[in-house]
Write a protein that holds these residues in place. Structure first.
Motif, mmCIF file in Angstrom:
data_model
loop_
_atom_site.group_PDB
_atom_site.id
_atom_site.type_symbol
_atom_site.label_atom_id
_atom_site.label_comp_id
_atom_site.label_asym_id
_atom_site.label_seq_id
_atom_site.Cartn_x
_atom_site.Cartn_y
_atom_site.Cartn_z
ATOM 1 N N PRO A 144 32.423 63.084 -75.925
ATOM 2 C CA PRO A 144 31.399 63.564 -74.988
ATOM 3 C C PRO A 144 30.500 64.665 -75.527
ATOM 4 C CG PRO A 144 33.507 64.550 -74.445
ATOM 5 C CD PRO A 144 33.761 63.621 -75.598
ATOM 6 N N VAL A 145 30.737 65.122 -76.770
ATOM 7 C CA VAL A 145 29.991 66.277 -77.283
ATOM 8 C C VAL A 145 28.605 65.885 -77.772
ATOM 9 C CG1 VAL A 145 29.965 68.079 -79.052
ATOM 10 C CG2 VAL A 145 32.096 67.525 -77.858
ATOM 11 N N ALA A 146 28.490 64.738 -78.432
ATOM 12 C CA ALA A 146 27.217 64.338 -79.038
ATOM 13 C C ALA A 146 26.201 63.929 -77.967
ATOM 14 C CB ALA A 146 27.448 63.179 -79.996
ATOM 15 N N PRO A 147 24.902 64.056 -78.275
ATOM 16 C CA PRO A 147 23.888 63.572 -77.341
ATOM 17 C C PRO A 147 24.059 62.089 -77.081
ATOM 18 C CG PRO A 147 22.896 64.914 -79.080
ATOM 19 C CD PRO A 147 24.313 64.665 -79.482
ATOM 20 N N SER A 148 23.673 61.634 -75.905
ATOM 21 C CA SER A 148 23.846 60.237 -75.519
ATOM 22 C C SER A 148 23.165 59.306 -76.514
ATOM 23 C CB SER A 148 23.257 60.014 -74.125
ATOM 24 O OG SER A 148 23.375 58.666 -73.749
ATOM 25 N N GLY A 149 23.927 58.333 -76.989
ATOM 26 C CA GLY A 149 23.379 57.339 -77.904
ATOM 27 C C GLY A 149 23.211 57.807 -79.325
ATOM 28 N N GLN A 150 23.708 59.008 -79.653
ATOM 29 C CA GLN A 150 23.531 59.546 -81.004
ATOM 30 C C GLN A 150 24.865 59.971 -81.595
ATOM 31 O OE1 GLN A 150 20.445 62.585 -81.255
ATOM 32 N NE2 GLN A 150 19.557 61.860 -79.328
ATOM 33 N N ASP A 151 24.890 59.973 -82.922
ATOM 34 C CA ASP A 151 26.058 60.520 -83.604
ATOM 35 C C ASP A 151 26.062 62.040 -83.433
ATOM 36 O OD1 ASP A 151 28.281 60.836 -85.163
ATOM 37 O OD2 ASP A 151 27.348 60.204 -87.044
ATOM 38 N N PRO B 274 44.810 50.790 -77.818
ATOM 39 C CA PRO B 274 45.394 50.829 -76.472
ATOM 40 C C PRO B 274 44.318 50.527 -75.431
ATOM 41 C CG PRO B 274 45.105 53.045 -77.322
ATOM 42 C CD PRO B 274 44.767 52.121 -78.445
ATOM 43 N N PRO B 275 44.713 50.053 -74.246
ATOM 44 C CA PRO B 275 43.724 49.617 -73.248
ATOM 45 C C PRO B 275 43.093 50.772 -72.485
ATOM 46 C CG PRO B 275 45.922 49.329 -72.371
ATOM 47 C CD PRO B 275 46.092 49.835 -73.782
ATOM 48 N N LEU B 276 42.174 51.482 -73.135
ATOM 49 C CA LEU B 276 41.543 52.641 -72.505
ATOM 50 C C LEU B 276 40.278 52.229 -71.755
ATOM 51 C CD1 LEU B 276 41.864 55.245 -75.396
ATOM 52 C CD2 LEU B 276 43.169 55.184 -73.259
ATOM 53 N N ALA B 277 40.091 52.803 -70.583
ATOM 54 C CA ALA B 277 38.904 52.534 -69.782
ATOM 55 C C ALA B 277 37.808 53.541 -70.116
ATOM 56 C CB ALA B 277 39.251 52.601 -68.301
ATOM 57 N N LEU B 278 37.547 53.710 -71.406
ATOM 58 C CA LEU B 278 36.554 54.661 -71.890
ATOM 59 C C LEU B 278 35.530 53.917 -72.725
ATOM 60 C CD1 LEU B 278 38.999 57.486 -73.074
ATOM 61 C CD2 LEU B 278 37.775 57.380 -70.904
ATOM 62 N N SER B 279 34.271 54.218 -72.511
ATOM 63 C CA SER B 279 33.210 53.554 -73.254
ATOM 64 C C SER B 279 33.027 54.203 -74.619
ATOM 65 C CB SER B 279 31.888 53.620 -72.486
ATOM 66 O OG SER B 279 32.010 52.986 -71.230
ATOM 67 N N PRO B 280 32.914 53.400 -75.685
ATOM 68 C CA PRO B 280 32.648 53.982 -77.008
ATOM 69 C C PRO B 280 31.278 54.644 -77.042
ATOM 70 C CG PRO B 280 32.463 51.593 -77.057
ATOM 71 C CD PRO B 280 33.006 51.940 -75.716
ATOM 72 N N THR B 281 31.108 55.550 -77.977
ATOM 73 C CA THR B 281 29.846 56.257 -78.135
ATOM 74 C C THR B 281 29.369 56.086 -79.578
ATOM 75 O OG1 THR B 281 30.872 58.335 -78.814
ATOM 76 C CG2 THR B 281 30.597 57.968 -76.449
ATOM 77 N N ALA B 282 28.159 56.531 -79.839
ATOM 78 C CA ALA B 282 27.630 56.422 -81.203
ATOM 79 C C ALA B 282 28.441 57.271 -82.172
ATOM 80 C CB ALA B 282 26.167 56.857 -81.214
ATOM 81 N N SER B 283 28.977 58.369 -81.702
ATOM 82 C CA SER B 283 29.751 59.234 -82.587
ATOM 83 C C SER B 283 31.211 58.793 -82.677
ATOM 84 C CB SER B 283 29.678 60.692 -82.119
ATOM 85 O OG SER B 283 30.243 60.839 -80.840
ATOM 86 N N VAL B 284 31.724 58.151 -81.639
ATOM 87 C CA VAL B 284 33.109 57.656 -81.621
ATOM 88 C C VAL B 284 33.078 56.188 -81.216
ATOM 89 C CG1 VAL B 284 35.420 57.941 -80.640
ATOM 90 C CG2 VAL B 284 33.986 59.944 -81.051
ATOM 91 N N PRO B 285 32.786 55.303 -82.161
ATOM 92 C CA PRO B 285 32.700 53.880 -81.825
ATOM 93 C C PRO B 285 34.054 53.258 -81.511
ATOM 94 C CG PRO B 285 32.387 54.224 -84.187
ATOM 95 C CD PRO B 285 32.408 55.584 -83.568
ATOM 96 N N ARG B 286 35.149 53.938 -81.869
ATOM 97 C CA ARG B 286 36.491 53.406 -81.619
ATOM 98 C C ARG B 286 37.423 54.585 -81.326
ATOM 99 N NH1 ARG B 286 40.047 54.025 -84.958
ATOM 100 N NH2 ARG B 286 42.088 53.031 -85.014
ATOM 101 N N TYR B 287 38.068 54.540 -80.169
ATOM 102 C CA TYR B 287 38.942 55.653 -79.776
ATOM 103 C C TYR B 287 40.287 55.616 -80.485
ATOM 104 C CZ TYR B 287 35.888 57.243 -76.009
ATOM 105 O OH TYR B 287 34.834 57.756 -75.302
ATOM 106 N N GLY B 288 40.827 54.438 -80.745
ATOM 107 C CA GLY B 288 42.140 54.345 -81.365
ATOM 108 C C GLY B 288 43.215 54.940 -80.469
ATOM 109 N N ALA B 289 44.239 55.498 -81.093
ATOM 110 C CA ALA B 289 45.335 56.126 -80.345
ATOM 111 C C ALA B 289 44.896 57.523 -79.934
ATOM 112 C CB ALA B 289 46.600 56.164 -81.187
ATOM 113 N N ALA B 290 43.999 57.572 -78.970
ATOM 114 C CA ALA B 290 43.369 58.825 -78.559
ATOM 115 C C ALA B 290 44.330 59.703 -77.772
ATOM 116 C CB ALA B 290 42.132 58.522 -77.712
ATOM 117 N N HIS B 291 43.929 60.935 -77.603
ATOM 118 C CA HIS B 291 44.663 61.877 -76.745
ATOM 119 C C HIS B 291 44.847 61.247 -75.367
ATOM 120 C CE1 HIS B 291 46.048 65.894 -75.670
ATOM 121 N NE2 HIS B 291 45.281 65.871 -74.593
#
Length: 540
Positions: free
Chosen positions: A352-359, A431-448
């Motif tokens: 959530p830190v990066a600007p929307s749609g940007q790395d 894992p089945p996370l209900a979180l949308s990927p972002t430009a800076s984090v295209p894949r959450y993986g084993a996230a917090h």
């Protein structure tokens, strides 16, 4: 006449309670007597019994705001315990991408929920059913959000035959403000949330037998701020005797920013009181402030995104010494511990830190590392080059290693000198996370927090749903719950059908990697997470 009316009212409540109990069936199993009075719970599908909204302390309102928790008032008659109590005041949402705003909760929030498994038949040679292990959950949420009622524990209770308790504790400024005006003359200011946790654990020791739980076999478990809380309780002399084992998921309390010395906390609170419009020594002004203002006014200070606004305080009677110092000295509570982290902890914080749609801008990454590591920043940045993926990926890896993986590894080594320790890493790549990927984090993986849905096996709103598990993920989740419950039962997570889990050896540094269809010992955990680097930086 007043005495007569009270008697009539009590009889009416008892009659209504009895009728309600008969309506849901199995009334004797749903009516329990705790020290404060009688409770009526409800039955869930599968025979699990649940009591919700049970007060474990008096409302921390008015003059009791910023005071240690007081015992709850007793009641007469049968008290309905069929719905959760209010959550403690907090922002509406803390999940990335969740656009909700506002405040939820109320200050009268110190309540708990009990999930008891179906009543087993009495043993042939005993007059009552055997007591079940007790697991007490401390929720996360950066010490500013979350609630015990956010976690449904019926599957864990039914499947594993354990009694599960979840509860609320004071959050944000209401839970952790160490202001000069609030010092009580006995070495206390701040850490009200930790005191709430201790009060809940004392309640469990006194009352859990009424629900079929074993008060002599209590395991406290928690994630993120919940695990940091347990870590702090392991260092608190006031927590001695309140629990028998501990499970820490993604929450070491030793990294920078999780705790603060009392003098620093008082300085921060002085600036915060002024920002709220109160003199730092004016307790009446602070206690008169509406809750919404406490949530709306930012805590002063320079912090990295996602950092804890008001850290746990050491130097008071709850935490006389810094936890890192306590554990390094081999002190603290000596109980068996199961602890670990997720392989990609940092993705949840960076997304959530990066600007929307940007790395994530490179300058912002450098600035955050400079704020954290100061003159060590060039060495840290050299170990996390942004050219191998997105800048967000590099930032997430640095957060994972420096805040979670390596401090947890060091904590495991310290604790293993005094009691058995079992260490893990959750390594599900998708894992089945209900979180949308972002430009800076295209894949959450084993996230917090991504392991939570496996531990409870029930849907967590806004985060994950076990209905989306693949067959290997579902089997892994069942194994995780078995490991956790086995540990709660006897201090050893091993059991039939499970991959063997050996106690942590600080010299070998091996952990159990929990992955779908690939659970196995991980031998290069510290190398993978650059722990040698972070050990060197900690010495400078």
């Amino acid at each position: 006449m007043l005495r007569f009316l009270r008697a009539v009212t009590a009889l009416a409540l008892l009659a209504a309670g009895g009728a309600a109990a008969q309506a849901v069936g199995a009334a004797p199993q749903l009516r329990v007597q705790v020290q404060e009075g009688a409770l009526l719970g409800r039955a869930l599908d599968g025979g699990v019994r649940v009591w919700q909204g049970v007060p474990y302390a008096a409302p921390p309102t008015g003059e009791r705001r910023w005071q240690p928790p007081q015992p709850p008032a007793p009641w007469t008659g049968l008290r309905a315990a069929t719905a959760p109590g209010d959550v403690c005041p907090q922002p509406m949402s803390q999940l990335p991408g969740d656009g909700r705003s506002g405040v939820r909760g109320a200050e009268d929030c110190l309540s708990l929920n009990v999930y008891a498994p179906p009543t087993p038949a009495p043993a042939p040679d005993a007059g009552r059913a055997p007591r079940t292990p007790v697991m007490v959950w401390i929720h996360g949420g950066s010490f500013r959000s979350g609630a015990g009622s956010d976690y449904a524990a019926e599957l864990l209770a039914r499947e594993q035959g354990v009694t599960v308790v979840t509860f609320n504790y004071r959050l944000g400024a209401l839970g952790f403000l160490a202001a000069p005006a609030l010092e009580d003359g006995a070495g206390g200011s701040g850490n009200y949330g930790l005191m709430d946790q201790q009060a809940a654990l004392r309640w469990v020791r006194r009352n859990v037998a009424a629900f079929g739980g074993d008060p002599r076999n209590v395991t406290v478990f928690g994630e993120s701020a919940g695990a940091m809380s347990i870590c702090a309780q392991l260092a608190s002399p006031l927590a001695r005797g309140l629990f028998d084992r501990a499970i820490l998921q993604s929450g070491p309390c030793t990294p920078q920013g999780v705790t603060a010395p009392l003098r620093e906390a008082l300085s921060t609170a002085t600036a915060y009181a002024r920002a709220l419009g109160c003199a730092p020594q004016d307790a009446a002004c602070l206690r008169a402030l509406p809750v919404g203002r406490l949530l709306d006014v930012p805590v002063p200070g320079n912090r990295v995104p996602g950092a804890i606004d008001l850290p746990l305080v050491w130097g008071d009677r709850v935490l006389p010494r810094a936890p890192a110092e306590v554990f390094a000295a081999g002190a603290g509570l000596r109980v068996p511990v199961l602890l670990g982290t997720n392989r990609d902890e940092g993705t949840l914080f960076v997304a959530p830190v990066a600007p929307s749609g940007q790395d994530l801008p490179l300058w912002q990454f450098w600035g955050v590392v400079a704020l954290l590591e100061r003159w060590n920043a060039p060495l840290a940045l050299a170990s996390y080059p942004a050219g191998r993926g997105t800048v967000g990926d590099a930032a997430a890896a640095l957060v994972t290693d420096s805040v979670f993986a390596c401090p947890t590894s060091d904590l495991a080594a310290d604790l293993a000198r005094g009691a058995p320790v079992y260490a893990y890493e959750f390594r599900d790549p998708a894992p089945p996370l209900a979180l949308s990927p972002t430009a800076s984090v295209p894949r959450y993986g084993a996230a917090h927090a991504s392991e939570l849905v496996s531990v409870f096996g029930t849907r967590l709103a806004g985060l994950a749903d076990p209905a989306q598990f693949t067959a290997p993920q579902a089997r892994l989740a069942r194994s995780i719950r078995s490991y956790w419950a086995n540990f709660a039962r006897r201090g050893d997570p091993n059991g039939p059908g499970l991959v063997p889990w050996t106690p942590y050896d600080p010299h070998a540094g091996r952990v159990l990697g929990l992955a779908p269809g690939a659970t196995a010992e991980v031998t290069d955990f510290r190398q993978e997470h650059h722990c040698g680097l972070w050990d060197r930086l900690a010495l400078h």
